[in-house]
Motif scaffolding. Structure first.
Motif, PDB file in Angstrom:
ATOM      1  N   LEU A  50       9.172 -16.644  17.352  1.00 46.31           N
ATOM      2  CA  LEU A  50       8.594 -16.348  18.867  1.00 46.31           C
ATOM      3  C   LEU A  50       9.498 -16.784  20.175  1.00 46.31           C
ATOM      4  O   LEU A  50       9.092 -15.559  21.375  1.00 46.31           O
ATOM      5  N   THR A  51       9.368 -17.562  19.640  1.00 44.52           N
ATOM      6  CA  THR A  51       9.891 -18.828  21.231  1.00 44.52           C
ATOM      7  C   THR A  51      11.329 -17.334  21.995  1.00 44.52           C
ATOM      8  O   THR A  51      12.411 -17.410  22.040  1.00 44.52           O
ATOM      9  N   ARG A  52      12.391 -17.002  20.313  1.00 42.70           N
ATOM     10  CA  ARG A  52      13.543 -16.664  19.984  1.00 42.70           C
ATOM     11  C   ARG A  52      13.630 -15.245  21.115  1.00 42.70           C
ATOM     12  O   ARG A  52      14.167 -14.360  21.937  1.00 42.70           O
ATOM     13  N   ALA A  53      12.145 -14.932  20.942  1.00 46.41           N
ATOM     14  CA  ALA A  53      11.585 -13.384  20.333  1.00 46.41           C
ATOM     15  C   ALA A  53      11.257 -12.984  22.288  1.00 46.41           C
ATOM     16  O   ALA A  53      11.948 -11.962  23.190  1.00 46.41           O
ATOM     17  N   TYR A  54      10.313 -14.139  22.607  1.00 44.47           N
ATOM     18  CA  TYR A  54      10.032 -13.806  24.039  1.00 44.47           C
ATOM     19  C   TYR A  54      10.091 -15.359  24.666  1.00 44.47           C
ATOM     20  O   TYR A  54       9.833 -15.627  25.932  1.00 44.47           O
ATOM     21  N   GLY A  55      11.347 -16.105  24.797  1.00 45.45           N
ATOM     22  CA  GLY A  55      11.036 -17.091  25.331  1.00 45.45           C
ATOM     23  C   GLY A  55       9.162 -18.582  24.902  1.00 45.45           C
ATOM     24  O   GLY A  55       8.821 -18.105  24.210  1.00 45.45           O
ATOM     25  N   THR A  82       8.038  -9.390  15.035  1.00 47.28           N
ATOM     26  CA  THR A  82       7.677  -9.348  16.798  1.00 47.28           C
ATOM     27  C   THR A  82       6.892  -7.662  16.869  1.00 47.28           C
ATOM     28  O   THR A  82       6.848  -6.884  17.228  1.00 47.28           O
ATOM     29  N   ALA A  83       5.735  -8.037  18.495  1.00 49.70           N
ATOM     30  CA  ALA A  83       4.857  -7.655  19.393  1.00 49.70           C
ATOM     31  C   ALA A  83       4.795  -7.753  20.321  1.00 49.70           C
ATOM     32  O   ALA A  83       4.247  -8.743  20.407  1.00 49.70           O
ATOM     33  N   LEU A  84       3.768  -7.470  21.137  1.00 48.86           N
ATOM     34  CA  LEU A  84       3.332  -7.319  22.534  1.00 48.86           C
ATOM     35  C   LEU A  84       2.160  -6.568  22.296  1.00 48.86           C
ATOM     36  O   LEU A  84       1.773  -5.187  22.222  1.00 48.86           O
ATOM     37  N   ASN A 147      -1.378 -12.319  30.397  1.00 48.73           N
ATOM     38  CA  ASN A 147      -2.135 -11.281  30.014  1.00 48.73           C
ATOM     39  C   ASN A 147      -1.431 -10.251  29.268  1.00 48.73           C
ATOM     40  O   ASN A 147      -1.906  -9.308  29.633  1.00 48.73           O
ATOM     41  N   VAL A 148      -0.113 -10.450  28.516  1.00 48.35           N
ATOM     42  CA  VAL A 148       0.260  -9.736  27.596  1.00 48.35           C
ATOM     43  C   VAL A 148       0.648 -10.677  26.614  1.00 48.35           C
ATOM     44  O   VAL A 148       0.680 -11.925  26.526  1.00 48.35           O
ATOM     45  N   VAL A 149       0.132 -10.230  25.441  1.00 43.67           N
ATOM     46  CA  VAL A 149      -0.033 -11.426  23.593  1.00 43.67           C
ATOM     47  C   VAL A 149       1.297 -10.844  23.178  1.00 43.67           C
ATOM     48  O   VAL A 149       1.043 -10.210  23.149  1.00 43.67           O
ATOM     49  N   SER A 150       1.705 -12.162  22.770  1.00 42.80           N
ATOM     50  CA  SER A 150       3.553 -11.510  22.278  1.00 42.80           C
ATOM     51  C   SER A 150       3.165 -11.953  20.769  1.00 42.80           C
ATOM     52  O   SER A 150       2.333 -13.332  20.887  1.00 42.80           O
ATOM     53  N   VAL A 151       3.332 -11.889  19.957  1.00 49.70           N
ATOM     54  CA  VAL A 151       3.370 -11.402  18.252  1.00 49.70           C
ATOM     55  C   VAL A 151       4.272 -11.967  17.732  1.00 49.70           C
ATOM     56  O   VAL A 151       5.755 -11.065  18.286  1.00 49.70           O
ATOM     57  N   ALA A 152       4.543 -12.924  16.702  1.00 49.01           N
ATOM     58  CA  ALA A 152       5.855 -13.179  15.845  1.00 49.01           C
ATOM     59  C   ALA A 152       5.404 -13.409  14.606  1.00 49.01           C
ATOM     60  O   ALA A 152       3.990 -14.134  14.810  1.00 49.01           O
ATOM     61  N   GLY A 153       6.044 -13.231  13.754  1.00 41.91           N
ATOM     62  CA  GLY A 153       5.479 -13.554  12.574  1.00 41.91           C
ATOM     63  C   GLY A 153       6.931 -13.012  11.172  1.00 41.91           C
ATOM     64  O   GLY A 153       7.832 -12.335  11.394  1.00 41.91           O
ATOM     65  N   LEU A 154       6.843 -13.620  10.152  1.00 40.52           N
ATOM     66  CA  LEU A 154       7.641 -13.701   8.949  1.00 40.52           C
ATOM     67  C   LEU A 154       6.878 -13.623   7.761  1.00 40.52           C
ATOM     68  O   LEU A 154       6.090 -14.005   7.613  1.00 40.52           O
TER      69      LEU A 154
END
Length: 470
Positions: A50-55, A82-84, A147-154
């Motif tokens: 999540l950090t690599r994708a969106y900071g 990854t998703a927003l 106001n944007v949900v950042s999502v990451a998963g493995l």
């Protein structure tokens, strides 16, 4: 009926069960610990993705990571999702990193169903496990920023595969441990129970012996090495040997009793046959020669009296053997001894009769007639088997009396059997020796009074000691 399990089977089954339960507990605990460890590692990787994708998230105070570790765009690994998600508009977009046919990482758009499922993940900064259609199980984290949900998963596939491999190893090792425990347990238990089987073999061999009658050779015993009472098997072996000792003693006693009964019947038949034969002979003589009738009748009367006395003695012994109680009343033992010795002086003047009594009268509780019979039998025995001129001394005491003579005494072979029935001093069993019931009646009457009689005999000194309870 179901066949009962042997002790060996039960012990081995218990060992195998304990090993199986222990292996199951250890395997389960290991699997749970490793699952937690692998899951924590995967969750750390999810946060890094999540950090690599969106900071970094809003509460992260360090610099973000935007380096590329060579694993894919932005350093992401294959399978990274990854998703927003825009909560206000309800729109969402995202990709999953896959291998293409050339072996290079390629981003693939997520399907609407996957995006809808991702939109339901709480944006609380925690890792959640979700099932995504077409992708499988994933560990997913969602973070709300601006106001944007950042999502990451493995994907959890690697963790699941590692756990499956671990479970396989645990099952194989546990199975091998159970098999080894079963084999080793069977060997050890059988070896440890071998002494018990040897003790059982001794019991079986004894059980196969014919113990119904006759003389029994019961020499079978548990070996001494298996009778150490500090061990359980030794306690069983020692107990079995003690029981066999008692059984052997009982069988020997039974055999002796059988022999005595046979001898008793033979002797009684002999003693009764002799007067009966005499009576028959003199009856025949009187019939053929009437002039001898008075002599024949006198002899018939004598033999009838002898046979009657013998039968009465046998009946008395039978009553005493059956445990029938005698009369219980105070008896003046001093007076009884005095009368018996005076009677002996009158009947047998060829011997010297002496009497020694304590100053105080001696009194006992018992049957006066039977006690008188004891004294007269002992005096008659001393008179019958000692030569003329023998001194016979009767001594009274507080607990009984003694009869002593200075005659030749009992032979060493006869003394141990002196109180047995139909035992007589004359080996030829002549009539002069009597029926051989006198001393056996003495012992039976004294025993019925709760007392005891003892014999000590040496050449020149024979003593009968009678103890009577007061």
């Amino acid at each position: 009926m179901r066949r009962p399990l042997t002790l060996t089977t039960r012990l081995v089954a218990l060992v195998v069960l304990l090993v199986a339960v222990t292996a199951a507990v250890i395997g389960t605990a290991t699997t749970l610990v490793m699952r937690g460890y692998f899951t924590d590692r995967l969750d750390d990787q999810v946060r890094s993705s999540l950090t690599r994708a969106y900071g970094p998230p809003m509460d992260f105070r360090g610099p973000g990571r935007d380096d590329d570790d060579g694993r894919g765009p932005g350093g992401q690994s294959i399978g990274t999702l990854t998703a927003l998600v825009d909560p206000d508009s309800g729109t969402s977009t995202g990709t999953v990193l896959e291998d293409d046919s050339t072996g290079e990482a390629k981003e693939k758009p997520l399907s609407a169903a996957v995006l809808d499922r991702i939109a339901d993940v709480p944006a609380d900064g925690k890792v959640h496990e979700v099932t995504l259609r077409g992708l499988g199980e994933y560990r997913v984290i969602a973070n709300d920023a601006y106001n944007v949900v950042s999502v990451a998963g493995l994907p959890t596939k690697e963790v699941d595969d590692a756990l499956a491999w671990l479970v396989t190893i645990v099952v194989v090792v546990s199975g091998a441990a159970v098999a080894i425990a079963g084999g080793a347990g069977t060997f050890v238990v059988r070896r440890q129970l071998a002494p018990l089987r040897e003790v059982s073999g001794t019991a079986h061999r004894v059980a196969e012996l014919p113990l119904a009658s006759g003389e029994i050779d019961l020499s079978e015993r548990v070996p001494a090495r298996l009778t150490d009472e500090r061990t359980e098997v030794g306690q069983v072996g020692a107990a079995l040997n003690a029981m066999l000792d008692h059984v052997e003693a009982s069988l020997d006693q039974r055999h002796r009793s059988e022999q005595q009964v046979r001898q008793f019947v033979a002797d009684a038949s002999h003693e009764l046959r002799t007067p009966l034969a005499t009576i028959a002979g003199y009856t025949e003589l009187a019939r053929n020669r009437p002039e001898t009738t008075p002599t024949a009748l006198a002899k018939v009367e004598t033999e009838s009296a002898r046979m009657t006395g013998l039968v009465e003695d046998l009946l008395l012994l039978a009553r005493l053997d059956s445990g029938r109680p005698l009369e219980r009343e105070p008896v003046d033992l001093s007076r009884l001894l005095l009368e018996a010795v005076n009677d002996a002086r009158v009947v047998d003047a060829d011997r010297q009769w002496r009497l020694s009594l304590p100053d105080a009268p001696v009194s006992v509780v018992g049957d006066a007639a039977r006690l008188h019979q004891v004294v007269t039998n002992l005096l008659a025995n001393a008179s019958k088997y000692t030569p003329a001129g023998t001194t016979i001394t009767v001594t009274g005491s507080a607990d009984g009396f003694t009869v002593h003579d200075d005659g030749p005494g009992f032979s060493p072979e006869l003394a141990p059997r002196a109180f047995e029935r139909f035992t007589r001093g004359d080996a030829a069993r002549t009539r002069a020796g009597g029926a051989g019931l006198g001393l056996s009646m003495v012992q039976a009457i004294v025993a019925a009074h709760g007392g005891s009689v003892e014999l000590t005999s040496n050449p020149g000194a024979t003593t009968f000691t009678v103890h009577l309870p007061r």
